[in-house]
Scaffold this motif. Structure first.
Motif, PDB file in Angstrom:
ATOM      1  N   THR A   1       0.842  -1.190   0.000  1.00 36.88           N
ATOM      2  CA  THR A   1       0.000   0.000   0.000  1.00 36.88           C
ATOM      3  C   THR A   1       0.885   1.251   0.000  1.00 36.88           C
ATOM      4  N   PRO A   2       0.282   2.425  -0.266  1.00 38.04           N
ATOM      5  CA  PRO A   2       1.083   3.657  -0.205  1.00 38.04           C
ATOM      6  C   PRO A   2       1.812   3.804   1.130  1.00 38.04           C
ATOM      7  N   CYS A   3       1.153   3.515   2.230  1.00 41.69           N
ATOM      8  CA  CYS A   3       1.818   3.623   3.535  1.00 41.69           C
ATOM      9  C   CYS A   3       2.760   2.452   3.776  1.00 41.69           C
ATOM     10  N   GLY A   4       2.323   1.264   3.357  1.00 40.84           N
ATOM     11  CA  GLY A   4       3.127   0.062   3.593  1.00 40.84           C
ATOM     12  C   GLY A   4       4.476   0.097   2.901  1.00 40.84           C
ATOM     13  N   GLN A   5       4.571   0.855   1.796  1.00 40.04           N
ATOM     14  CA  GLN A   5       5.858   0.981   1.085  1.00 40.04           C
ATOM     15  C   GLN A   5       6.904   1.720   1.918  1.00 40.04           C
ATOM     16  N   VAL A   6       6.434   2.500   2.876  1.00 42.81           N
ATOM     17  CA  VAL A   6       7.324   3.364   3.650  1.00 42.81           C
ATOM     18  C   VAL A   6       7.416   2.910   5.108  1.00 42.81           C
ATOM     19  N   ALA A   7       6.349   2.286   5.607  1.00 41.56           N
ATOM     20  CA  ALA A   7       6.303   1.869   7.008  1.00 41.56           C
ATOM     21  C   ALA A   7       7.314   0.754   7.261  1.00 41.56           C
ATOM     22  N   ASP A   8       7.640   0.538   8.522  1.00 41.71           N
ATOM     23  CA  ASP A   8       8.523  -0.571   8.884  1.00 41.71           C
ATOM     24  C   ASP A   8       7.844  -1.912   8.668  1.00 41.71           C
ATOM     25  N   ARG A   9       6.530  -1.913   8.863  1.00 42.87           N
ATOM     26  CA  ARG A   9       5.805  -3.158   8.657  1.00 42.87           C
ATOM     27  C   ARG A   9       4.380  -2.842   8.240  1.00 42.87           C
ATOM     28  N   GLU A  10       3.850  -3.703   7.390  1.00 39.52           N
ATOM     29  CA  GLU A  10       2.482  -3.550   6.900  1.00 39.52           C
ATOM     30  C   GLU A  10       1.697  -4.798   7.279  1.00 39.52           C
ATOM     31  N   VAL A  11       0.557  -4.597   7.900  1.00 34.34           N
ATOM     32  CA  VAL A  11      -0.323  -5.715   8.228  1.00 34.34           C
ATOM     33  C   VAL A  11      -1.534  -5.619   7.313  1.00 34.34           C
ATOM     34  N   VAL A  12      -1.727  -6.610   6.454  1.00 37.53           N
ATOM     35  CA  VAL A  12      -2.879  -6.612   5.555  1.00 37.53           C
ATOM     36  C   VAL A  12      -3.977  -7.429   6.213  1.00 37.53           C
ATOM     37  N   ALA A  13      -4.976  -6.725   6.720  1.00 38.80           N
ATOM     38  CA  ALA A  13      -6.087  -7.381   7.411  1.00 38.80           C
ATOM     39  C   ALA A  13      -7.226  -6.385   7.548  1.00 38.80           C
ATOM     40  N   PRO A  14      -8.455  -6.885   7.661  1.00 37.93           N
ATOM     41  CA  PRO A  14      -9.556  -5.964   7.960  1.00 37.93           C
ATOM     42  C   PRO A  14      -9.315  -5.291   9.313  1.00 37.93           C
ATOM     43  N   TYR A  15      -9.864  -4.055   9.463  1.00 39.39           N
ATOM     44  CA  TYR A  15      -9.611  -3.289  10.686  1.00 39.39           C
ATOM     45  C   TYR A  15     -10.110  -3.996  11.946  1.00 39.39           C
ATOM     46  N   ASP A  16     -11.075  -4.903  11.775  1.00 39.29           N
ATOM     47  CA  ASP A  16     -11.648  -5.540  12.970  1.00 39.29           C
ATOM     48  C   ASP A  16     -11.191  -6.996  13.121  1.00 39.29           C
ATOM     49  N   ASP A  17     -10.134  -7.384  12.420  1.00 40.79           N
ATOM     50  CA  ASP A  17      -9.608  -8.756  12.541  1.00 40.79           C
ATOM     51  C   ASP A  17      -8.954  -8.905  13.921  1.00 40.79           C
ATOM     52  N   PRO A  18      -9.524  -9.729  14.803  1.00 38.10           N
ATOM     53  CA  PRO A  18      -9.040  -9.747  16.185  1.00 38.10           C
ATOM     54  C   PRO A  18      -7.592 -10.214  16.324  1.00 38.10           C
ATOM     55  N   VAL A  19      -7.201 -11.179  15.510  1.00 34.08           N
ATOM     56  CA  VAL A  19      -5.833 -11.710  15.623  1.00 34.08           C
ATOM     57  C   VAL A  19      -4.824 -10.662  15.154  1.00 34.08           C
ATOM     58  N   ALA A  20      -5.107 -10.051  14.001  1.00 33.96           N
ATOM     59  CA  ALA A  20      -4.208  -9.020  13.468  1.00 33.96           C
ATOM     60  C   ALA A  20      -4.143  -7.823  14.414  1.00 33.96           C
ATOM     61  N   LEU A  21      -5.294  -7.430  14.962  1.00 35.44           N
ATOM     62  CA  LEU A  21      -5.333  -6.277  15.867  1.00 35.44           C
ATOM     63  C   LEU A  21      -4.523  -6.543  17.137  1.00 35.44           C
ATOM     64  N   ALA A  22      -4.632  -7.754  17.653  1.00 34.14           N
ATOM     65  CA  ALA A  22      -3.905  -8.084  18.884  1.00 34.14           C
ATOM     66  C   ALA A  22      -2.397  -8.005  18.644  1.00 34.14           C
ATOM     67  N   ALA A  23      -1.948  -8.523  17.504  1.00 35.68           N
ATOM     68  CA  ALA A  23      -0.508  -8.475  17.196  1.00 35.68           C
ATOM     69  C   ALA A  23      -0.057  -7.035  16.975  1.00 35.68           C
ATOM     70  N   PHE A  24      -0.891  -6.259  16.294  1.00 37.20           N
ATOM     71  CA  PHE A  24      -0.613  -4.843  16.025  1.00 37.20           C
ATOM     72  C   PHE A  24      -0.479  -4.090  17.361  1.00 37.20           C
ATOM     73  N   ARG A  25      -1.405  -4.307  18.251  1.00 35.72           N
ATOM     74  CA  ARG A  25      -1.388  -3.595  19.537  1.00 35.72           C
ATOM     75  C   ARG A  25      -0.180  -3.989  20.385  1.00 35.72           C
ATOM     76  N   ALA A  26       0.227  -5.240  20.259  1.00 39.39           N
ATOM     77  CA  ALA A  26       1.386  -5.691  21.041  1.00 39.39           C
ATOM     78  C   ALA A  26       2.668  -5.039  20.539  1.00 39.39           C
ATOM     79  N   GLU A  27       2.670  -4.638  19.263  1.00 33.82           N
ATOM     80  CA  GLU A  27       3.896  -4.114  18.670  1.00 33.82           C
ATOM     81  C   GLU A  27       4.015  -2.601  18.778  1.00 33.82           C
ATOM     82  N   VAL A  28       2.886  -1.887  18.909  1.00 31.74           N
ATOM     83  CA  VAL A  28       2.924  -0.427  18.806  1.00 31.74           C
ATOM     84  C   VAL A  28       2.788   0.234  20.181  1.00 31.74           C
ATOM     85  N   ASP A  29       3.316   1.454  20.275  1.00 34.32           N
ATOM     86  CA  ASP A  29       3.259   2.210  21.531  1.00 34.32           C
ATOM     87  C   ASP A  29       2.097   3.191  21.561  1.00 34.32           C
ATOM     88  N   VAL A  30       1.569   3.523  20.400  1.00 34.19           N
ATOM     89  CA  VAL A  30       0.435   4.439  20.295  1.00 34.19           C
ATOM     90  C   VAL A  30      -0.256   4.116  18.969  1.00 34.19           C
TER      91      VAL A  30
END
Ligand SMILES: Nc1ncnc2c1ncn2[C@@H]1O[C@H](COP(=O)(O)OP(=O)(O)O)[C@@H](O)[C@H]1O
Ligand SMILES: [Mg+2]
Length: 378
Positions: free
Chosen positions: A48-77
């Motif tokens: 994606t436009p952001c994923g090309q620049v970000a350190d990591r891109e997670v491709v998942a629906p915004y409400d995917d519980p597994v993806a969200l849990a991993a995302f939250r564990a990795e980010v500070d805000v």
């Protein structure tokens, strides 16, 4: 769960970005420059436009519980580059990363009826409006009206001009609608406002916006509008940021009516297309400001170095050029900067990039940026 780092988040911290478009891309670029990591989450397709620049891109629906849990564990805000994310995806609860802006701010801005009720309660003027229980209720509201879907409208999609009873049949019956008075516009403009965790509020000078086919075509700042208009718009923006207890960046779109009123049209709780020119024109861009607010840092200076103008590059430019636009011709215009968002499919109406020009006056900046854009197509 590990303790969250104390405010402010230092460089090396990870900013989670819900949404994967160009606004996230420009945030990720600002974050990289200052030594922050970013992780972006959204539907894709990758990259994606952001994923090309970000350190990591997670491709998942915004409400995917597994993806969200991993995302939250990795980010500070967690922040957003797109306001139509489910509020539940933003709100990670007491033990999760904070959401800046908050889920409450995002969900208010997702719905025109909620947004207008918030503005009314905050004492900020809007056009006359009403919730419609049935499309036919627009007759009681009065013609001419603009009827808009309460949710998911953008770039003029989901709105109808209703001049009389004959137009009512075109309105959808399966979605919530609001009616607005159709006003005569003298100008459209916007204020980008930011509020930090310490409650400090800063604004950028008023931006004047020109739309074509309901899509932003160009912006120029400072707006060529009377000082009292700029003062009223600035006061509205500050009042909104305070009433929301915002932590983040928010764009306030305003109408200047031919009657001389300065009223708020809609809000976007994130950086905005009309603020892109702050990248070149201001000491702290709207994206640097979003990073600072999200990370609990002091907000940066907003007084621009020079007048600036921005012209959007829609897919139509590629269509008109019959292929690759003439970048060299555009960049031969003095003071012009090119931004492309890494999108490969230049469809008409799709925002592919933008040009910015700086000059000594707003008129000259606008002339330059439009000349540069014209030069792309022979
Ligand atoms: N009540 C209105 N009166 C006159 N023009 C309007 C009105 N509402 C919207 N417009 C025009 O349509 C454009 C898009 O409407 P807006 O509410 O900003 O929706 P979007 O979410 O598509 O940006 C505005 O920038 C303005 O030019
Ligand atoms: Mg709008």
């Amino acid at each position: 769960m590990a303790e969250r780092p104390a405010v402010p988040l230092p460089p090396g911290s990870t900013v989670g970005v819900l949404g994967t478009g160009q606004l996230g891309r420009m945030l990720a670029l600002a974050a990289r420059r200052s030594g922050y990591r970013t992780v972006t989450l959204g539907d894709g397709p990758s990259p994606t436009p952001c994923g090309q620049v970000a350190d990591r891109e997670v491709v998942a629906p915004y409400d995917d519980p597994v993806a969200l849990a991993a995302f939250r564990a990795e980010v500070d805000v967690v922040t957003i580059e797109f306001e139509n994310v489910p509020a539940a995806s933003l709100d990670a609860g007491r033990d999760g990363p904070p959401a800046r802006p908050s889920a409450r701010v995002a969900s208010t801005c997702q719905n025109r009826a909620r947004e207008k009720a918030f503005l009314r309660d905050a004492g900020v003027p809007t056009v006359r409006w009403a919730d419609l229980t049935e499309p036919e209720d627009v007759a009681a509201f009065g013609f001419p009206a603009v009827v808009k879907t309460a949710a998911f409208g953008y770039d003029g999609k989901g709105q109808w001009r209703v001049h009389g009873p004959a137009d009512v049949a075109a309105l959808p019956t399966d979605v919530d609608l609001v009616a607005e008075e159709l006003v005569d516009l003298a100008a459209e403009c916007s204020v980008i406002v930011a509020r930090g965790v310490d409650g400090t509020v800063v604004t950028y000078p008023l931006v004047e916006n020109h739309h074509t086919d309901h899509i932003l075509d160009w912006s120029v700042a400072p707006a060529r509008l009377p000082a009292p208009v700029a003062a009223a718009a600035d006061a509205h923006a500050r009042r909104i940021a305070e009433a929301f207890e915002l932590v983040g960046v928010l764009a306030v779109e305003l109408f200047v009516t031919t009657a001389g009123d300065v009223v708020v049209n809609e809000l976007a709780p994130r950086p905005h297309n009309s603020g892109h020119l702050t990248i070149e024109a201001a000491p702290t861009s709207q994206f640097d400001q979003q990073l600072r607010a999200a990370c609990g840092l002091p907000l940066g200076a907003t007084t621009p170095f020079r007048p600036a103008a921005m012209a959007n590059l829609l897919g139509d430019v590629w269509v008109a050029a019959g292929g690759e636009p003439d970048w060299a011709a555009a960049l031969a215009v003095p003071g012009v900067t090119l931004h492309l968002y890494g999108k490969t499919d230049p469809r008409p109406g799709r925002k592919m990039g933008h040009l910015t020009a700086l000059a000594d006056t707003p008129d000259d900046a606008l002339a330059r940026v439009l000349a540069a854009r014209s030069a792309l197509v022979h």
